[in-house]
Design an enzyme around this catalytic site. Structure first.
Site, short mmCIF file in Angstrom:
data_model
loop_
_atom_site.label_atom_id
_atom_site.label_comp_id
_atom_site.label_asym_id
_atom_site.label_seq_id
_atom_site.Cartn_x
_atom_site.Cartn_y
_atom_site.Cartn_z
CB CYS A 1 -77.87 -29.63 14.88
SG CYS A 1 -76.76 -30.85 14.16
CG ASP A 2 -78.00 -26.70 17.64
OD1 ASP A 2 -78.86 -27.57 17.85
OD2 ASP A 2 -76.82 -26.80 18.02
CB CYS B 1 -74.33 -28.77 14.57
SG CYS B 1 -75.30 -29.54 13.26
#
Length: 302
Positions: free
Chosen positions: A133-134, A130
């Site tokens: 997300c990261d 992701c």
């Protein structure tokens, strides 16, 4: 007992909840992770009507707010079994069990993994599925994105705004993404395409430090010094749990008719989890709306 339980809080599940609630059905959504599914993990969405451009997380949050405003109940847990007896479904989770008259399976799909050396050992320490997300953990660092489709190019474009260098690695001659993504690559200098390459190993002690790749044309093997590896090589369904109540195709997707009905009366499937040719946010929403409508009609004649 609920009128309807929806397994999965992605856009298909949330749309089903909106339609079910407006139809007066007592409804519960069970979601094991974050609401929004794959949409929430998408950086920028440009093909959803009424939005020229919107962040995936924002679109998912808007849907969840609408669901909440309608009074739909939400429950956070992992579904462990689904059974039907005497026209009543029992949905069991790792925390509790619930009964309902109808069920919509909208559990989506999960990201496919590379299955190469180092992936398990360095999971969560530089390997990600992701970018949204990261990506922030890799500011001003070098990263690799594995894949050639829309998800991979979308991740690479998103990461190019944060990272020093982005290597896009894929086994084909050319990316398979749509033209809108390909056009954006032309104006981004820090994305480096590596066609006809495959990943062999992810290296590192405590964190990712390099990715070993192989050139399929020359057989040359080399190491890319990267701090992160983002995998975007496709999606796979996770439907073995429901195999006794639904028909699965050869790839594990749930087979339904046009009204989202499965082979079990009162059981429906919507979104990426079902057999279909186009997996997009808008088709997931359509599936959810149809499934909820079919559930309402089923209950009306019971």
């Amino acid at each position: 007992m609920y009128d309807l339980i929806i397994i999965g809080g992605g856009v298909a599940g949330m749309t089903a909840a909106i339609y079910a609630s407006r139809a007066g059905l007592s409804t519960l959504i069970i979601e094991k992770g974050g609401f929004g599914g794959q949409a929430a993990l998408t950086s920028t969405i440009e093909n959803y009507p009424s939005y020229k451009e919107i962040e995936g997380f924002e679109l998912a949050a808007n849907m969840k707010a609408q669901v909440d405003a309608l009074g739909v109940e939400s429950y956070s847990a992992d579904v462990t079994s689904l059974a039907k007896e005497n026209n009543v479904f029992t949905v069991s989770t790792n925390a509790d069990s619930f009964t309902t008259k109808t069920v919509i399976i909208a559990n989506g799909v999960r990201r496919r993994e590379l299955g190469i050396t180092g992936e398990d050992a360095l999971r969560g320490r530089g390997i990600s599925w992701c970018a949204v997300c990261d990506g922030g953990f890799f500011r001003k660092k070098k990263v690799a994105v594995i894949g050639a489709g829309n998800s991979a190019l979308g991740d690479a474009i998103y990461l190019s705004k944060l990272c020093e260098e982005v290597y896009l690695i894929f086994r084909r001659e050319h990316p398979t993404a749509t033209k809108s993504y390909l056009d954006k690559l032309e104006d981004i200098d820090n994305i480096h395409l590596m066609p006809r390459h495959i990943p062999l190993e992810i290296k590192g002690e405590k964190r990712v430090s390099a990715l070993t790749v192989k050139n399929l044309d020359t057989e040359e093997i080399s190491d890319l010094e990267v701090s992160g590896v983002f995998e975007a090589i496709g999606l796979i369904p996770d439907n073995d749990l429901f195999a006794e109540l639904v028909e699965l195709d050869e790839r594990g997707y749930i087979v339904t008719d046009d009204e989202m009905r499965t082979k079990t009366a009162g059981l429906y499937a919507a979104g990426d989890t079902r057999q279909k040719t186009l997996r997009q946010i808008i088709t997931a929403c359509a599936d959810g709306a149809q499934a909820a409508t079919a559930a309402q009609e089923y209950l009306a004649v019971k």
